[in-house]
Design an enzyme around this catalytic site. Structure first.
Site, PDB file in Angstrom:
ATOM      1  N   GLU A  98       0.820  -1.206   0.000  1.00  0.00           N
ATOM      2  CA  GLU A  98       0.000   0.000   0.000  1.00  0.00           C
ATOM      3  C   GLU A  98       0.862   1.268   0.000  1.00  0.00           C
ATOM      4  O   GLU A  98       0.545   2.244  -0.692  1.00  0.00           O
ATOM      5  CB  GLU A  98      -0.915   0.014   1.234  1.00  0.00           C
ATOM      6  CG  GLU A  98      -1.861  -1.177   1.311  1.00  0.00           C
ATOM      7  CD  GLU A  98      -1.299  -2.336   2.111  1.00  0.00           C
ATOM      8  OE1 GLU A  98      -2.075  -3.002   2.791  1.00  0.00           O
ATOM      9  OE2 GLU A  98      -0.066  -2.576   2.033  1.00  0.00           O
TER      10      GLU A  98
ATOM     11  N   ARG B 159      16.127 -21.034 -10.789  1.00  0.00           N
ATOM     12  CA  ARG B 159      16.727 -20.549 -12.022  1.00  0.00           C
ATOM     13  C   ARG B 159      15.661 -20.218 -13.064  1.00  0.00           C
ATOM     14  O   ARG B 159      15.728 -20.675 -14.207  1.00  0.00           O
ATOM     15  CB  ARG B 159      17.691 -21.606 -12.583  1.00  0.00           C
ATOM     16  CG  ARG B 159      18.795 -21.986 -11.627  1.00  0.00           C
ATOM     17  CD  ARG B 159      19.724 -23.039 -12.206  1.00  0.00           C
ATOM     18  NE  ARG B 159      19.031 -24.286 -12.501  1.00  0.00           N
ATOM     19  CZ  ARG B 159      18.767 -25.223 -11.596  1.00  0.00           C
ATOM     20  NH1 ARG B 159      19.098 -25.037 -10.339  1.00  0.00           N
ATOM     21  NH2 ARG B 159      18.167 -26.333 -11.937  1.00  0.00           N
TER      22      ARG B 159
ATOM     23  N   SER C  29      20.757 -37.625   8.915  1.00  0.00           N
ATOM     24  CA  SER C  29      20.889 -38.000  10.325  1.00  0.00           C
ATOM     25  C   SER C  29      22.332 -38.215  10.758  1.00  0.00           C
ATOM     26  O   SER C  29      22.716 -37.874  11.876  1.00  0.00           O
ATOM     27  CB  SER C  29      20.059 -39.262  10.611  1.00  0.00           C
ATOM     28  OG  SER C  29      20.484 -40.345   9.792  1.00  0.00           O
TER      29      SER C  29
END
Length: 384
Positions: A49, A204, A226
């Protein structure tokens, strides 16, 4: 002219750059002509705005604003947009959808009406809510909106029996995915995908906002690993790439390897383990705390099954290529044991089909969540 449609187009240009703020587009109209427009800039800078008011100047007085989301009425990193609209003498405001965040939540609309500004709500609301569905979920429950994306052949294969997977879909679909990456906060993959394909995981798209590649938003690349098996030679590690990388590990990861990754510019985060794997929900909680509102998951079959089993997926995008691979051992997009009965299958809702070049794109929501609908939570962020 459909001014709200123009505002929605502008809002789309803000996605990626504006997070964790919502993507908002604004169009000021006076005497049937657009006198100012804009979209949300990066956090701490002008909202849509204010950009539109700046461009309109004195012509904003007596104008009509078309805006995709309720103007903010609070002092955050920037002053309230409602104050700026009232001070500029805007006469009428068309709001596509209300802002459900606790820092707005109808306050902007009420403030405008109290100042004598006519407010109209609901024009192109469904589109506006879908555009900011990630923001709506994040403000409701502190977790990012997760989109599971995969590409498969017409017979449901993501690779051949020999592991060949480049390329399943055509160039139009690949460019579309690159554009999707530029509009999200993070890309999520598992270590298996990195070891098998060595992806770059960057955005890209052919067309940047100003025609230059430097204007393409690059999301955070998140790897679930992990045991910290990520090779230092992987393309997501290379310092020459324009996007940062975060590796989520468990306590089983060796400190020496974590130090090597850190020296290479890669951030690591120790996440609680679950059955020797990184706990997916804990990852989502950690990303939410980092102001990550949207995640595009591009996993292999094992992690795709894990994400779905954990209830972490909100939306599914399936790119289907007009190819047939065949072979019993050729992998499918979702691994795991699967369900025993068709009645137990996960059904996508609010589905749509789109043609992209020679491919088809199936889009659908998981469970009851539809466009703009978020899971309910108790806590929210206020750094808006």
């Amino acid at each position: 002219m459909d001014y709200m449609s123009r505002a929605l187009d502008l809002a789309t240009q803000a996605l990626g750059w504006c997070s964790p703020n919502p993507g908002v587009g604004a169009v000021l109209v006076r005497d049937g002509a657009i006198v100012g427009e804009g979209f949300t800039q990066p956090p701490g800078t002008a909202h849509a705005e204010v950009r539109a008011l700046y461009k309109a100047g004195h012509l904003a007085h007596g104008s009509t604003l078309y805006v995709t989301l309720e103007p903010c009425s609070h002092q955050g990193r920037t002053p309230p947009c409602t104050d700026a609209l009232i001070s500029a003498g805007v006469a009428e405001v068309h709001v596509a959808t209300a802002d459900p965040s606790p820092w707005v939540n109808g306050g902007g609309i009420q403030m405008l009406r109290d100042a004598g500004v006519r407010v109209v709500i609901g024009e192109r609301e469904l589109e506006a809510r879908e555009l900011n569905e990630a923001y709506f979920k994040w403000v409701a429950c502190q977790q990012p909106f997760v989109t599971l994306k995969y590409a498969m052949t017409a017979d449901g294969r993501i690779a051949t029996r020999a592991g060949s997977s480049q390329w399943v879909t055509g160039p139009d679909s690949r460019e579309y995915v690159a554009l999707l990456r530029s509009r999200v906060d993070a890309i999520l993959v598992g270590i298996g995908t990195v070891l098998a394909d060595d992806p770059l995981l960057t955005a890209r798209p052919t067309h940047a906002l100003d025609g230059g590649e430097h204007r393409i938003h690059q999301p955070l690349r998140v790897v679930l690993d992990s045991e910290a098996r990520l090779p230092l030679s992987a393309r997501v590690v290379s310092s020459r790439t324009p996007a940062p990388t975060l590796v989520c590990v468990t306590e089983r990861a060796q400190s020496e390897k974590l130090a090597e990754l850190a020296d290479s510019g890669v951030e690591t985060l120790v996440i609680q383990g679950q059955e020797d794997k990184v706990d997916i929900i804990e990852v989502m909680n950690a990303l939410g705390r980092r102001n990550i509102t949207s995640v595009l998951a591009e996993p292999g079959g094992t992690l795709a099954a894990g994400l779905l089993a954990a209830g972490a997926v909100d939306k599914v995008l399936v790119f289907i290529a007009p190819k047939i691979v065949g072979g019993v051992s050729a992998p499918g997009p979702v691994g795991g044991e699967g369900v025993a009965a068709m009645s137990e299958a996960l059904e996508l809702r609010d589905t749509s089909w789109t043609s992209i070049g020679r491919d088809m794109l199936l889009s659908g929501y998981v469970g009851r969540a539809g466009p703009g609908e978020a899971r309910k939570g108790t806590d929210v962020f206020r750094d808006h």
